[in-house]
Design an enzyme around this catalytic site. Structure first.
Site, PDB file in Angstrom:
ATOM      1  N   HIS A  17      10.590  17.731   6.972  1.00 22.35           N
ATOM      2  CA  HIS A  17      11.873  18.335   7.023  1.00 22.35           C
ATOM      3  C   HIS A  17      12.279  19.525   7.703  1.00 22.35           C
ATOM      4  CE1 HIS A  17      11.327  15.959   2.640  1.00 22.35           C
ATOM      5  NE2 HIS A  17      12.153  15.389   3.697  1.00 22.35           N
ATOM      6  N   HIS A 104      -1.960  12.272  -2.290  1.00 21.13           N
ATOM      7  CA  HIS A 104      -1.396  12.679  -1.045  1.00 21.13           C
ATOM      8  C   HIS A 104      -2.165  13.927  -0.600  1.00 21.13           C
ATOM      9  CE1 HIS A 104       1.917  12.969   1.625  1.00 21.13           C
ATOM     10  NE2 HIS A 104       2.435  11.483   1.230  1.00 21.13           N
ATOM     11  N   ASP A 352       8.164   4.485   1.359  1.00 19.75           N
ATOM     12  CA  ASP A 352       7.842   3.247   1.757  1.00 19.75           C
ATOM     13  C   ASP A 352       6.871   2.590   0.647  1.00 19.75           C
ATOM     14  OD1 ASP A 352       8.286   2.777   4.373  1.00 19.75           O
ATOM     15  OD2 ASP A 352       7.623   4.750   4.720  1.00 19.75           O
TER      16      ASP A 352
HETATM   17  C1  LIG Z   1       4.381   4.502   8.547  1.00 17.26           C
HETATM   18  C2  LIG Z   1       3.903   5.184   7.549  1.00 17.26           C
HETATM   19  C3  LIG Z   1       4.685   5.706   6.471  1.00 17.26           C
HETATM   20  C4  LIG Z   1       4.314   6.287   5.314  1.00 17.26           C
HETATM   21  N1  LIG Z   1       5.173   6.467   4.266  1.00 17.26           N
HETATM   22  C5  LIG Z   1       4.676   6.912   3.210  1.00 17.26           C
HETATM   23  C6  LIG Z   1       5.631   7.225   1.924  1.00 17.26           C
HETATM   24  O1  LIG Z   1       6.679   6.941   1.941  1.00 17.26           O
HETATM   25  N2  LIG Z   1       4.881   7.574   0.865  1.00 17.26           N
HETATM   26  C7  LIG Z   1       3.724   8.294   0.965  1.00 17.26           C
HETATM   27  O2  LIG Z   1       3.532   8.580  -0.070  1.00 17.26           O
HETATM   28  N3  LIG Z   1       3.099   8.047   2.143  1.00 17.26           N
HETATM   29  C8  LIG Z   1       3.410   7.478   3.047  1.00 17.26           C
HETATM   30  N4  LIG Z   1       2.640   7.374   4.240  1.00 17.26           N
HETATM   31  C9  LIG Z   1       1.166   7.781   4.034  1.00 17.26           C
HETATM   32  C10 LIG Z   1       1.042   9.267   3.965  1.00 17.26           C
HETATM   33  O3  LIG Z   1       1.576  10.035   4.938  1.00 17.26           O
HETATM   34  C11 LIG Z   1      -0.439   9.699   3.596  1.00 17.26           C
HETATM   35  O4  LIG Z   1      -0.994   8.911   2.684  1.00 17.26           O
HETATM   36  C12 LIG Z   1      -0.660  11.210   3.276  1.00 17.26           C
HETATM   37  O5  LIG Z   1      -0.273  11.733   4.276  1.00 17.26           O
HETATM   38  C13 LIG Z   1      -2.203  11.625   2.828  1.00 17.26           C
HETATM   39  O6  LIG Z   1      -2.966  11.198   3.757  1.00 17.26           O
HETATM   40  P1  LIG Z   1      -4.050  10.164   3.822  1.00 17.26           P
HETATM   41  O7  LIG Z   1      -3.539   8.921   3.074  1.00 17.26           O
HETATM   42  O8  LIG Z   1      -4.508  10.011   5.286  1.00 17.26           O
HETATM   43  O9  LIG Z   1      -5.165  10.825   3.068  1.00 17.26           O
HETATM   44  C14 LIG Z   1       2.967   6.686   5.221  1.00 17.26           C
HETATM   45  C15 LIG Z   1       2.022   6.574   6.172  1.00 17.26           C
HETATM   46  C16 LIG Z   1       2.563   5.584   7.418  1.00 17.26           C
HETATM   47  C17 LIG Z   1       1.631   5.540   8.541  1.00 17.26           C
END
Ligand SMILES: Cc1cc2nc3c(=O)[nH]c(=O)nc-3n(C[C@H](O)[C@H](O)[C@H](O)COP(=O)(O)O)c2cc1C
Length: 415
Positions: A17, A104, A352
């Site tokens: 943000h 997260h 997402d």
């Molecule tokens: C294209 C894309 C979209 C994402 N959208 C979301 C989202 O809308 N909500 C969410 O909680 N995580 C989303 N993520 C994942 C988080 O960024 C990620 O799970 C979080 O940073 C924690 O990191 P880790 O899962 O690698 O441990 C997305 C990841 C990608 C690649």
């Protein structure tokens, strides 16, 4: 750190943000014709709000090139580019002032830095991948022009719904565990022929229409339940020259794994035959050598995934990445606040329900960055070697034998 690569070096910046996200790319070869449109194509494939299967956050993600090129040609100097964050809604995250979102990165960022971005995922957000995708598009343009290298990724599963092994097979139930068999001729044909147009013909980015429809239903089911679901992305890199990869710690597949597992939400990486390769005997798994029409050595099969000893062998490279179910869900979930007080979090915000359709261009970008960097490294080694006079006293087991076929004819003709 936020920098990836050695000779093609990409540093990304930005939080979910803040004013803008982007990248600085150092080491791009000079003289490459490059336009914002070359980059925009991939950014638009990554951007949110593309369909009802992705987050409704509305970002146009228009790229602004700041430096490193003039009159549409790269100068060899650092390329800076940025994309403005336009649809920020920090207030969507007020519950997470109290609660670290389960699974997260809120808790771990705070533990690490002692301070974190006040809203959203900050640096851990997928907004950060804008810079990677833009940098990857530049690398890809060079790779395509200079080597004819093609990179195509596609969604190979959502939940337990897998792209079937054979082109005609369809699965009738929602929870079929029929993963594509990397040992099947049908899957190899798919890898040889798949195009981005085929991948983009369905919003899920799964190239098998019936499976894509079932994946859509699975994602909508998760969304309607205020839940989320994971999946896998498979990627193929075609026309990669042999000899890339830096043994022993920067083996090509190790660098690929590093690149892929740096993408948010990744949980698994598999190269070539992967786990399936553990189930077949060596006699079936070995890739016998054959002579290609140009006289070079190729392999009859490709269970190695184009890499042996950490070095590319000239066959297609293919790999699969597992993405978890996104952490932020609006379904209430028992958890604890930062101070340990038990409670329940129903996260607001736009998220997402499944990340794999949007992860496709991110995977392609990271693949392009790996190939580009390894190519520049190998080319510099080769250029240094070619300045030395040939050594004629080495035993034959130490040097490549003279090649047969077209290559030698061509060399002979010009001698
Ligand atoms: C294209 C894309 C979209 C994402 N959208 C979301 C989202 O809308 N909500 C969410 O909680 N995580 C989303 N993520 C994942 C988080 O960024 C990620 O799970 C979080 O940073 C924690 O990191 P880790 O899962 O690698 O441990 C997305 C990841 C990608 C690649």
């Amino acid at each position: 750190m936020s920098t990836f690569g050695h000779l093609f070096r990409v540093t990304t910046f930005g939080e979910s943000h803040c004013a803008s996200v982007g990248a600085i790319i150092d080491g791009c070869p000079p003289g490459l014709e490059l336009s914002a449109e070359d980059i925009q194509i991939q950014l638009s494939r990554r951007r949110p709000g593309q369909s009802n299967l992705t987050t409704p956050r509305n970002e146009k993600d228009l790229v602004h090139l700041q430096s490193g090129l003039e009159h549409g040609v790269t100068l060899g100097t650092p390329i800076a580019l940025l994309v403005k964050n336009e649809d920020q809604r920090p207030h969507d995250y007020s519950e997470t002032d109290l609660y670290p979102r389960p699974s997260h990165a809120d808790y771990t960022y705070l533990e690490k830095y002692g301070v974190k971005a006040s809203s959203g995922g900050g640096r851990s957000s997928a907004r950060e991948t804008v810079g990677r995708v833009a940098a990857g598009a530049i690398a890809e343009k060079y790779l395509k022009i200079a080597y004819g290298i093609e990179i195509v990724a596609f969604v190979s599963s959502v939940g337990k719904i897998h792209l079937p092994s054979t082109a005609t097979a369809t699965n009738s139930d929602d929870d079929n565990d029929d993963a594509p068999d990397p040992l099947s001729p049908e899957f190899r044909k798919l890898l040889d022929t798949i195009t981005r147009e085929q991948v983009d013909s369905h919003p899920t980015r799964c190239p098998h229409p019936e499976t894509a429809e079932r994946m859509t239903k699975r994602i909508i089911r998760a969304k309607d339940a205020q839940d989320s679901i994971g999946g896998t992305v498979t990627c193929v890199i075609r026309n990669v020259p042999s000899g890339l990869g830096e043994p022993v710690f920067n083996k090509f597949e190790a660098t690929l794994a590093h690149a892929m597992l740096s993408i948010p939400a990744t949980k698994a990486f598999e190269i070539g035959s992967g786990f399936r390769g553990t189930e077949v005997p060596g006699s079936a798994h070995n890739d016998p050598f054959i002579q290609r029409p140009d006289g070079s050595l190729g392999t009859l099969t490709n269970w190695s995934g184009g890499i042996q000893g950490g070095i590319t062998n000239g066959e297609s490279i293919y790999f699969r990445i597992g993405f978890k179910s996104p952490a932020t869900i609006s379904q209430a979930q028992p958890t604890a606040q930062y101070d340990g007080t038990p409670g329940s979090l129903a996260a607001r915000g736009r998220h997402d329900p499944c990340v794999v359709p949007r992860a496709v261009p991110i995977v392609e970008a990271m693949a392009a960055l790996v190939v580009m960097d390894q190519l520049l490294i190998q080319n510099s080694r080769r250029a240094a070697r070619e300045l030395l006079p040939p050594i004629t006293t080495l035993p034959p087991t130490m040097v490549l034998p003279k090649k047969q076929g077209k290559v030698e004819e061509k060399e002979g003709g010009s001698a």
